[in-house]
Design a protein around this motif. Structure first.
Motif, mmCIF file in Angstrom:
data_model
loop_
_atom_site.group_PDB
_atom_site.id
_atom_site.type_symbol
_atom_site.label_atom_id
_atom_site.label_comp_id
_atom_site.label_asym_id
_atom_site.label_seq_id
_atom_site.Cartn_x
_atom_site.Cartn_y
_atom_site.Cartn_z
ATOM 1 N N ARG A 4 0.855 -1.145 0.040
ATOM 2 C CA ARG A 4 0.047 -0.105 -0.044
ATOM 3 C C ARG A 4 0.894 1.229 0.020
ATOM 4 O O ARG A 4 1.845 1.189 0.855
ATOM 5 C CB ARG A 4 -0.898 0.113 1.270
ATOM 6 N N VAL A 5 0.385 2.420 -0.873
ATOM 7 C CA VAL A 5 1.101 3.505 -0.719
ATOM 8 C C VAL A 5 0.970 4.240 0.564
ATOM 9 O O VAL A 5 0.021 4.108 1.222
ATOM 10 C CB VAL A 5 0.372 4.518 -1.773
ATOM 11 N N TYR A 6 2.164 4.760 1.139
ATOM 12 C CA TYR A 6 2.214 5.328 2.413
ATOM 13 C C TYR A 6 2.182 6.724 2.388
ATOM 14 O O TYR A 6 1.391 7.703 2.287
ATOM 15 C CB TYR A 6 3.102 4.908 3.346
ATOM 16 N N LYS A 7 3.433 7.248 2.043
ATOM 17 C CA LYS A 7 3.678 8.842 1.867
ATOM 18 C C LYS A 7 4.871 9.132 0.847
ATOM 19 O O LYS A 7 5.813 8.043 0.626
ATOM 20 C CB LYS A 7 4.253 9.548 3.153
ATOM 21 N N THR A 8 4.679 10.156 0.112
ATOM 22 C CA THR A 8 5.820 10.514 -0.684
ATOM 23 C C THR A 8 6.436 11.978 -0.498
ATOM 24 O O THR A 8 5.698 12.760 -0.136
ATOM 25 C CB THR A 8 5.087 10.424 -2.205
ATOM 26 N N ILE A 9 7.773 11.916 -0.588
ATOM 27 C CA ILE A 9 8.250 13.234 -0.481
ATOM 28 C C ILE A 9 9.028 13.723 -1.860
ATOM 29 O O ILE A 9 9.438 12.932 -2.441
ATOM 30 C CB ILE A 9 9.671 13.014 0.354
ATOM 31 N N LYS A 10 8.489 14.813 -2.313
ATOM 32 C CA LYS A 10 8.889 15.245 -3.615
ATOM 33 C C LYS A 10 10.257 16.369 -3.458
ATOM 34 O O LYS A 10 10.172 17.242 -2.720
ATOM 35 C CB LYS A 10 7.771 16.063 -4.195
ATOM 36 N N HIS A 42 18.201 18.356 5.066
ATOM 37 C CA HIS A 42 16.513 18.587 5.485
ATOM 38 C C HIS A 42 15.732 17.401 4.817
ATOM 39 O O HIS A 42 14.783 17.185 5.278
ATOM 40 C CB HIS A 42 15.879 19.896 5.096
ATOM 41 N N LEU A 43 16.050 17.144 3.630
ATOM 42 C CA LEU A 43 15.533 16.054 2.935
ATOM 43 C C LEU A 43 15.239 14.634 3.895
ATOM 44 O O LEU A 43 14.414 14.001 4.073
ATOM 45 C CB LEU A 43 16.078 15.950 1.496
ATOM 46 N N LEU A 44 16.597 14.228 4.366
ATOM 47 C CA LEU A 44 16.841 13.091 5.060
ATOM 48 C C LEU A 44 16.051 13.066 6.302
ATOM 49 O O LEU A 44 15.549 12.209 6.815
ATOM 50 C CB LEU A 44 18.368 12.857 5.325
ATOM 51 N N GLU A 45 15.982 14.212 7.034
ATOM 52 C CA GLU A 45 15.252 14.765 8.371
ATOM 53 C C GLU A 45 13.677 14.379 8.090
ATOM 54 O O GLU A 45 13.068 13.843 8.907
ATOM 55 C CB GLU A 45 15.635 16.018 8.754
ATOM 56 N N GLU A 46 13.302 14.899 7.078
ATOM 57 C CA GLU A 46 11.816 14.590 6.601
ATOM 58 C C GLU A 46 11.544 13.186 6.662
ATOM 59 O O GLU A 46 10.506 12.288 7.002
ATOM 60 C CB GLU A 46 11.538 15.196 5.212
ATOM 61 N N ASN A 71 11.452 11.665 10.070
ATOM 62 C CA ASN A 71 10.048 11.950 10.773
ATOM 63 C C ASN A 71 9.074 10.891 10.153
ATOM 64 O O ASN A 71 8.200 10.583 11.298
ATOM 65 C CB ASN A 71 9.722 13.430 10.414
ATOM 66 N N ILE A 72 9.214 10.468 9.116
ATOM 67 C CA ILE A 72 8.278 9.585 8.478
ATOM 68 C C ILE A 72 8.433 8.027 9.171
ATOM 69 O O ILE A 72 7.578 7.422 9.641
ATOM 70 C CB ILE A 72 8.324 9.126 6.679
ATOM 71 N N ILE A 73 9.541 7.676 9.497
ATOM 72 C CA ILE A 73 9.942 6.757 10.178
ATOM 73 C C ILE A 73 9.386 6.561 11.501
ATOM 74 O O ILE A 73 9.020 5.703 12.133
ATOM 75 C CB ILE A 73 11.619 6.432 9.978
ATOM 76 N N ARG A 74 9.688 7.761 12.237
ATOM 77 C CA ARG A 74 9.110 8.056 13.495
ATOM 78 C C ARG A 74 7.684 7.517 13.735
ATOM 79 O O ARG A 74 7.310 7.053 14.574
ATOM 80 C CB ARG A 74 9.220 9.669 14.040
ATOM 81 N N LEU A 75 6.927 7.930 12.623
ATOM 82 C CA LEU A 75 5.540 7.667 12.486
ATOM 83 C C LEU A 75 5.272 6.196 12.833
ATOM 84 O O LEU A 75 4.383 5.801 13.205
ATOM 85 C CB LEU A 75 4.782 8.555 11.441
ATOM 86 N N VAL A 76 6.028 5.402 11.647
ATOM 87 C CA VAL A 76 5.721 4.080 11.709
ATOM 88 C C VAL A 76 6.417 3.435 12.939
ATOM 89 O O VAL A 76 5.470 2.360 13.442
ATOM 90 C CB VAL A 76 6.187 3.350 10.352
ATOM 91 N N ASP A 105 24.268 6.428 6.219
ATOM 92 C CA ASP A 105 25.277 7.349 6.843
ATOM 93 C C ASP A 105 24.715 8.609 7.763
ATOM 94 O O ASP A 105 25.241 9.004 8.826
ATOM 95 C CB ASP A 105 26.132 7.977 5.778
ATOM 96 N N HIS A 106 23.692 8.963 7.283
ATOM 97 C CA HIS A 106 22.845 10.223 8.014
ATOM 98 C C HIS A 106 22.288 9.525 9.336
ATOM 99 O O HIS A 106 22.500 10.055 10.403
ATOM 100 C CB HIS A 106 21.508 10.722 7.229
ATOM 101 N N ILE A 107 21.739 8.461 9.183
ATOM 102 C CA ILE A 107 21.524 7.684 10.573
ATOM 103 C C ILE A 107 22.396 7.614 11.422
ATOM 104 O O ILE A 107 22.237 7.883 12.567
ATOM 105 C CB ILE A 107 20.686 6.285 10.281
ATOM 106 N N ASN A 108 23.557 6.995 11.087
ATOM 107 C CA ASN A 108 24.727 6.725 11.812
ATOM 108 C C ASN A 108 25.309 8.006 12.263
ATOM 109 O O ASN A 108 25.618 8.100 13.656
ATOM 110 C CB ASN A 108 25.716 6.201 11.112
ATOM 111 N N LYS A 109 25.223 9.151 11.649
ATOM 112 C CA LYS A 109 25.862 10.333 12.219
ATOM 113 C C LYS A 109 24.812 11.109 13.102
ATOM 114 O O LYS A 109 25.171 11.737 14.246
ATOM 115 C CB LYS A 109 26.188 11.376 10.994
ATOM 116 N N HIS A 110 23.359 11.155 12.797
ATOM 117 C CA HIS A 110 22.464 12.147 13.620
ATOM 118 C C HIS A 110 21.330 11.301 14.457
ATOM 119 O O HIS A 110 20.921 11.688 15.123
ATOM 120 C CB HIS A 110 21.829 13.001 12.604
#
Length: 248
Positions: free
Chosen positions: A33-39, A54-58, A61-66, A90-95
């Protein structure tokens, strides 16, 4: 009258990276099922470091929801020639090391798949491939193994004040409580675990699905364990359904 296709139980979140969009899909045992899309504002290669951050932080935030809803298996898909999945990890590992270094069931399991998941057809095709199925199995097994460890802790501690229920009627009585608005069950229980065998063999599947839905609505994390998961036998030893509060 055309039958509504079966959805099945929730397995993972699939994230498909593309040059101008990031697609997320909820992967169920029998559907997608479709969940969310970031453009993206422009193609990935033209973004500067700040825009990528900022894109990766967005996406985080989607992962936080699930994960708030109890889903801890995340699949990352990008084409062979792109390294978007690596950039994100890499972003996850760093932040956000809390996602991968947390103790117990709070930890998230990431799996990487090579391929495109930028529309429903490509996403369905991708997760049907043997290599993808292997990654899905490995990733979700990590999550289920953490649940088994939580269960073993409860058993080993032997605390009479620590709830461990494995009788359907007892679980229903506690979760339903004094009606739909009664949220007190979530203070006493963290998890409702049901095996696929239990649902298949039960004479009233609607009864089980209703219990799962209400538990979800009341803030209790629910997880259906696949027949194919090696850990399913441990949960079946308790009859295939159990509810408990995690230990610290």
């Amino acid at each position: 009258m055309k039958k509504k296709p079966k959805r099945g139980f929730l397995v993972a979140l699939l994230i498909g990276f593309d040059e101008k969009e990031i697609h997320t899909w909820k992967v169920y045992s029998q559907s997608l099922r479709v969940y969310k899309t970031i453009k993206l504002t422009r193609k990935w290669k033209y973004l500067d470091d700040k825009q990528i951050y900022h894109l990766l932080e967005e996406l985080v935030n989607i992962i936080r929801l699930v994960i708030r809803d109890g889903l801890k298996s995340i699949l990352l898909a990008s084409s062979q020639k792109k390294d978007y999945s690596t950039i994100f990890l890499d972003h996850i590992n760093k932040h956000h090391q809390w996602l991968i270094r947390s103790k117990g069931y709070n930890r998230v399991s990431f799996g990487e798949i090579v391929g495109n998941a930028n529309n429903i057809e490509s996403a369905k095709f991708l997760i049907s491939q043997e290599k993808s199925l292997h990654v899905i199995h490995e990733t979700t097994s990590d999550e289920i193994n953490l649940l088994v460890k939580q269960l073993e802790k409860i058993i080993n501690v032997g605390d009479p004040n620590r709830l461990l229920l494995y009788n359907l009627e007892d679980i229903e009585a506690l979760i339903y409580g004094r009606g739909k608005k009664d949220k007190s069950a979530a203070e006493k229980l963290d998890f409702l675990i049901v095996t696929e065998n239990f649902i298949k063999d039960h004479k009233s599947k609607n009864r089980i699905h209703r219990l799962i839905q209400i538990a979800n609505n009341k803030g209790i994390l629910t997880k259906t364990i696949s027949i194919e998961n090696p850990a399913v036998d441990r949960f079946n030893q308790f009859g295939g359904i159990l509810a408990f509060k995690k230990t610290s």
